[in-house]
Write a protein that holds these residues in place. Structure first.
Motif, PDB file in Angstrom:
ATOM      1  N   VAL A  53       7.384 -11.174  -2.763  1.00  0.00           N
ATOM      2  CA  VAL A  53       6.206 -10.984  -3.616  1.00  0.00           C
ATOM      3  C   VAL A  53       5.010 -11.756  -3.055  1.00  0.00           C
ATOM      4  O   VAL A  53       3.898 -11.218  -2.949  1.00  0.00           O
ATOM      5  N   TRP A  54       5.239 -12.996  -2.673  1.00  0.00           N
ATOM      6  CA  TRP A  54       4.173 -13.827  -2.122  1.00  0.00           C
ATOM      7  C   TRP A  54       3.658 -13.240  -0.810  1.00  0.00           C
ATOM      8  O   TRP A  54       2.442 -13.105  -0.601  1.00  0.00           O
ATOM      9  N   GLY A  55       4.563 -12.877   0.084  1.00  0.00           N
ATOM     10  CA  GLY A  55       4.173 -12.328   1.378  1.00  0.00           C
ATOM     11  C   GLY A  55       3.456 -10.994   1.258  1.00  0.00           C
ATOM     12  O   GLY A  55       2.468 -10.737   1.961  1.00  0.00           O
ATOM     13  N   TYR A  56       3.922 -10.129   0.358  1.00  0.00           N
ATOM     14  CA  TYR A  56       3.270  -8.842   0.168  1.00  0.00           C
ATOM     15  C   TYR A  56       1.868  -9.034  -0.409  1.00  0.00           C
ATOM     16  O   TYR A  56       0.918  -8.374   0.003  1.00  0.00           O
ATOM     17  N   GLY A  57       1.742  -9.970  -1.358  1.00  0.00           N
ATOM     18  CA  GLY A  57       0.426 -10.269  -1.923  1.00  0.00           C
ATOM     19  C   GLY A  57      -0.541 -10.772  -0.866  1.00  0.00           C
ATOM     20  O   GLY A  57      -1.707 -10.354  -0.820  1.00  0.00           O
ATOM     21  N   MET A  58      -0.060 -11.655   0.010  1.00  0.00           N
ATOM     22  CA  MET A  58      -0.920 -12.159   1.092  1.00  0.00           C
ATOM     23  C   MET A  58      -1.316 -11.038   2.048  1.00  0.00           C
ATOM     24  O   MET A  58      -2.445 -10.979   2.521  1.00  0.00           O
ATOM     25  N   ALA A  59      -0.370 -10.143   2.336  1.00  0.00           N
ATOM     26  CA  ALA A  59      -0.657  -9.034   3.260  1.00  0.00           C
ATOM     27  C   ALA A  59      -1.703  -8.086   2.683  1.00  0.00           C
ATOM     28  O   ALA A  59      -2.449  -7.450   3.433  1.00  0.00           O
TER      29      ALA A  59
END
Length: 195
Positions: A53-59
């Motif tokens: 979730v965190w990585g997708y949000g950053m992407a």
């Protein structure tokens, strides 16, 4: 993007051990006991999920476009999600006639969810995220088919009352409507209804 990939490795990795080493999983669970094993499994899964979730949000802050899906595919994806939620409803409730027929409705729900989102999203992070889940669900379905009968796979449930099918479909439709009208935009920040 690295956080997203790390999250996928952790989350799908812990969910893939049974695919590639079912005997090892059974031994480890027997050594640790069912409760502690499931506790560790849940913690690792949660860590992976948070990283996804965190990585997708950053992407999404700096998306890398690969292709621009036509509006028709976005509408198709919205429609496909109804079937994903109905399969999820079938998974959640006791077996009627549909659960034994579908055999593994959770995997069907994941495959439809992933495919629908691949059709509707054309940036690199989405392709990696949803493509990974689709590939995992296909691999897991093949693995489950091989493990059933050897004690390593989930047995197909016996048929039950058709009333459970009706209830499961209603649950799936209600979940779909809630996600479509409110929850998707609240959780993801993107309205799922293509306009």
């Amino acid at each position: 993007m690295l956080v997203l990939i790390l999250g996928l490795i952790v989350f799908l990795g812990i969910h893939s051990v049974r695919i590639f080493a079912p005997a090892k999983v059974a031994r480890r669970e027997a050594q640790m006991g069912e409760g502690p094993y499931k506790g560790v499994y849940s913690i690792v899964s949660l860590i992976g999920f948070v990283l996804i979730v965190w990585g997708y949000g950053m992407a999404q802050d700096a998306p890398i476009p690969i292709w621009d899906p036509p509006m028709a595919l976005r509408h198709l994806a919205t429609g496909l999600m109804l079937f994903s939620f109905m399969a999820l409803g079938i998974y959640m409730l006791p077996a009627g006639r549909l659960k034994p027929m579908f055999k593994h409705p959770m995997l069907i729900a994941i495959k439809i969810w992933a495919l629908a989102h691949l059709l509707a999203n054309g940036e690199l992070a989405s392709i990696i995220l949803f493509g990974s889940f689709l590939a995992w669900a296909v691999a897991d379905r093949i693995s489950v088919k091989r493990r059933v009968g050897t004690g390593g796979g989930a047995a197909i449930p016996a048929s039950g009352s058709i009333g459970w099918d009706v209830a499961a479909l209603i649950v799936g439709i209600v979940l779909y409507v809630v996600m479509l009208l409110w929850l998707h935009e609240w959780l993801i920040g993107i309205p799922p209804v293509a306009v």
